[in-house]
Design a protein around this motif. Structure first.
Motif, PDB file in Angstrom:
ATOM      1  N   VAL A  31       5.674 -54.697   7.727  1.00  0.00           N
ATOM      2  CA  VAL A  31       6.509 -54.499   6.675  1.00  0.00           C
ATOM      3  C   VAL A  31       6.275 -55.588   5.570  1.00  0.00           C
ATOM      4  CG1 VAL A  31       8.883 -54.853   5.958  1.00  0.00           C
ATOM      5  CG2 VAL A  31       8.651 -53.551   8.098  1.00  0.00           C
ATOM      6  N   VAL A  32       6.054 -56.733   5.926  1.00  0.00           N
ATOM      7  CA  VAL A  32       5.675 -57.679   4.728  1.00  0.00           C
ATOM      8  C   VAL A  32       4.354 -57.463   4.317  1.00  0.00           C
ATOM      9  CG1 VAL A  32       5.060 -60.293   4.502  1.00  0.00           C
ATOM     10  CG2 VAL A  32       7.027 -59.515   5.946  1.00  0.00           C
ATOM     11  N   GLU A  33       3.355 -57.091   4.651  1.00  0.00           N
ATOM     12  CA  GLU A  33       2.046 -56.564   4.326  1.00  0.00           C
ATOM     13  C   GLU A  33       1.971 -55.273   3.567  1.00  0.00           C
ATOM     14  OE1 GLU A  33      -2.433 -55.215   5.805  1.00  0.00           O
ATOM     15  OE2 GLU A  33      -1.007 -55.584   7.429  1.00  0.00           O
ATOM     16  N   GLY A  34       2.876 -54.575   3.783  1.00  0.00           N
ATOM     17  CA  GLY A  34       3.175 -53.354   2.876  1.00  0.00           C
ATOM     18  C   GLY A  34       3.975 -53.874   1.736  1.00  0.00           C
ATOM     19  N   THR A  35       4.680 -54.750   1.678  1.00  0.00           N
ATOM     20  CA  THR A  35       5.346 -55.053   0.296  1.00  0.00           C
ATOM     21  C   THR A  35       4.553 -55.911  -0.352  1.00  0.00           C
ATOM     22  OG1 THR A  35       7.459 -55.558   1.736  1.00  0.00           O
ATOM     23  CG2 THR A  35       7.311 -56.471  -0.401  1.00  0.00           C
ATOM     24  N   LYS A  36       3.463 -56.720   0.267  1.00  0.00           N
ATOM     25  CA  LYS A  36       2.333 -57.539  -0.528  1.00  0.00           C
ATOM     26  C   LYS A  36       1.409 -56.251  -1.252  1.00  0.00           C
ATOM     27  CE  LYS A  36      -1.497 -57.982   1.707  1.00  0.00           C
ATOM     28  NZ  LYS A  36      -2.800 -58.258   2.478  1.00  0.00           N
ATOM     29  N   GLU A  37       1.110 -55.255  -0.564  1.00  0.00           N
ATOM     30  CA  GLU A  37       0.295 -54.194  -0.930  1.00  0.00           C
ATOM     31  C   GLU A  37       1.085 -53.459  -2.266  1.00  0.00           C
ATOM     32  OE1 GLU A  37      -3.095 -53.293  -0.313  1.00  0.00           O
ATOM     33  OE2 GLU A  37      -3.258 -54.521   1.225  1.00  0.00           O
ATOM     34  N   GLY A  38       2.455 -53.338  -2.186  1.00  0.00           N
ATOM     35  CA  GLY A  38       2.960 -52.667  -3.112  1.00  0.00           C
ATOM     36  C   GLY A  38       2.984 -53.502  -4.364  1.00  0.00           C
ATOM     37  N   ALA A  39       3.144 -54.827  -4.198  1.00  0.00           N
ATOM     38  CA  ALA A  39       3.097 -55.700  -5.485  1.00  0.00           C
ATOM     39  C   ALA A  39       1.901 -55.826  -6.000  1.00  0.00           C
ATOM     40  CB  ALA A  39       3.567 -57.247  -4.872  1.00  0.00           C
ATOM     41  N   VAL A  40       0.691 -55.828  -5.548  1.00  0.00           N
ATOM     42  CA  VAL A  40      -0.561 -55.904  -6.173  1.00  0.00           C
ATOM     43  C   VAL A  40      -0.842 -54.401  -7.039  1.00  0.00           C
ATOM     44  CG1 VAL A  40      -2.104 -55.569  -4.295  1.00  0.00           C
ATOM     45  CG2 VAL A  40      -2.914 -56.880  -6.249  1.00  0.00           C
TER      46      VAL A  40
END
Length: 376
Positions: free
Chosen positions: A102-111
């Motif tokens: 979930v955190v990694e997905g949010t990171k990917e979404g941000a960039v």
């Protein structure tokens, strides 16, 4: 203030660090989960969460960034990269790995909410900058993948996760060097206007569906599937990293080579046919031949990426690059999440032949549809 070219180089370097860490995780994480006794069905469900989380974050971040600027989201990407890697460091249960995803997905979404839009703005809409971005992503991801197996042997899984966290820190530091500043005052009404499907033209709406089909196809072979497939074919951790790394390296090389092509429709059709043939063969392959096919697929992936970036740049409006790209990719990630969740079940029941054949056949709808609708 830095010149626009320096800003472009800085963002490409941020992307390189991000993709290098992602390349390490792409190989190490599925094998780490296997070593920590997470079964293939649960692994499919955990990995399926990431495209959905990424897309929800991405569409929100992209819309807000069209008003508030891109810099805060580059910083968030680096910070969340540190957090997700530390979660994986301690994770042992499916629920803990899910939290990390979930955190990694949010990171990917941000960039990915801001990188394409930032580069299009700084290069005055020249779409080939997106192909250069994709080439940087491929090369950095490839190097991370190539080295991942060796990092696991040298530093164990725990040390490898800490290394990924370090690259998140570097991403934050580089992001702080970007020029900030709001684009305009945030307006909920205008943001919703950008997101209103009814205001998009017919071709845009059709491609929302076609990108969903593409995502459905990709979900049967992304995430944990290829590393698990290679592991089942007897390859060691180091060799799996080398195979995946070589595949991505080829993808980066051929995306750069084909970026000069102006025949986007033909490239989409040719790469699509090769994709279907490749995954049909992969469904019935094993041992050394399987590894060779996975590497060779990199050529097709590079060709595919040029066509996809060409579509994105043609359909996105200048005043809402971030939002339009986010909308187009929404279909892709929803489709990817559905098939990723299903792939673990299919593999447990029928082996890898089922997801690979489904990937090959589903993709036909995307490349035939794109060829018929697009105009040069």
């Amino acid at each position: 203030m830095w010149h626009g070219l320096n800003q472009v180089k800085n963002v490409l370097l941020i992307q390189a660090f991000h993709s290098f860490a992602s390349g390490i995780l792409g190989v190490a994480l599925p094998l780490m989960m296997k070593a920590r006794n997470v079964d293939v069905v649960m692994m499919g469900l955990v990995f399926a969460s990431m495209p959905l989380i990424m897309q929800l974050g991405r569409i929100f971040f992209a819309t807000v960034s069209d008003f508030l600027g891109r810099k805060p989201f580059f910083i968030s990407n680096g910070f969340l990269g540190v957090v997700s890697s530390l979660i994986y460091y301690i994770a042992h249960t499916p629920l803990e790995f899910l939290f990390g995803k979930v955190v990694e997905g949010t990171k990917e979404g941000a960039v990915w909410a801001v990188n394409r839009a930032f580069l299009l703005e700084k290069s005055e809409g020249q779409w080939r900058i997106l192909v250069y971005l994709r080439a940087v992503v491929y090369v950095a991801y490839a190097i991370g993948s190539l080295l991942a197996g060796f990092f696991v042997v040298w530093f164990l899984y725990e040390g490898t996760m800490l290394l990924c966290a370090l690259f998140g820190v570097l991403g934050v530091l580089l992001s702080l060097l970007l020029v900030g500043g709001k684009k305009e005052k945030f307006s909920v009404g205008k943001a919703l206007q950008f997101l209103d499907f009814r205001k998009k033209d017919r071709v845009f709406k059709i491609f929302l569906f076609l990108f969903f089909i593409m995502g459905l196809s990709f979900g049967f072979r992304v995430g944990f599937v290829i590393p698990w497939f290679l592991d089942k074919n007897g390859f060691s951790t180091e060799v799996i990293g080398l195979i995946v790394g070589l595949q991505i390296l080829l993808a980066g090389l051929f995306s750069y080579i084909f970026s000069r092509s102006s025949q986007i429709r033909r490239l989409i059709l040719l790469s699509g046919v090769l994709y279907s043939v490749m995954f049909f063969l992969l469904g019935f392959s094993s041992s050394v031949f399987a590894g060779a096919l996975v590497i060779a697929y990199g050529v097709v992936e590079g060709m595919n990426s040029v066509g996809q970036e060409g579509i994105l740049s043609r359909l996105s409006s200048k005043e809402s690059y971030g939002t339009d790209i986010g909308l187009l990719m929404m279909g892709l990630h929803v489709g990817e999440a559905l098939s990723l969740a299903l792939s673990g079940v299919l593999i447990s029941l029928w082996g890898f032949v089922a997801p690979f054949l489904l990937s090959a056949s589903t993709y036909v709808l995307f490349y035939v549809g794109s060829y018929l609708i697009l105009k040069e």
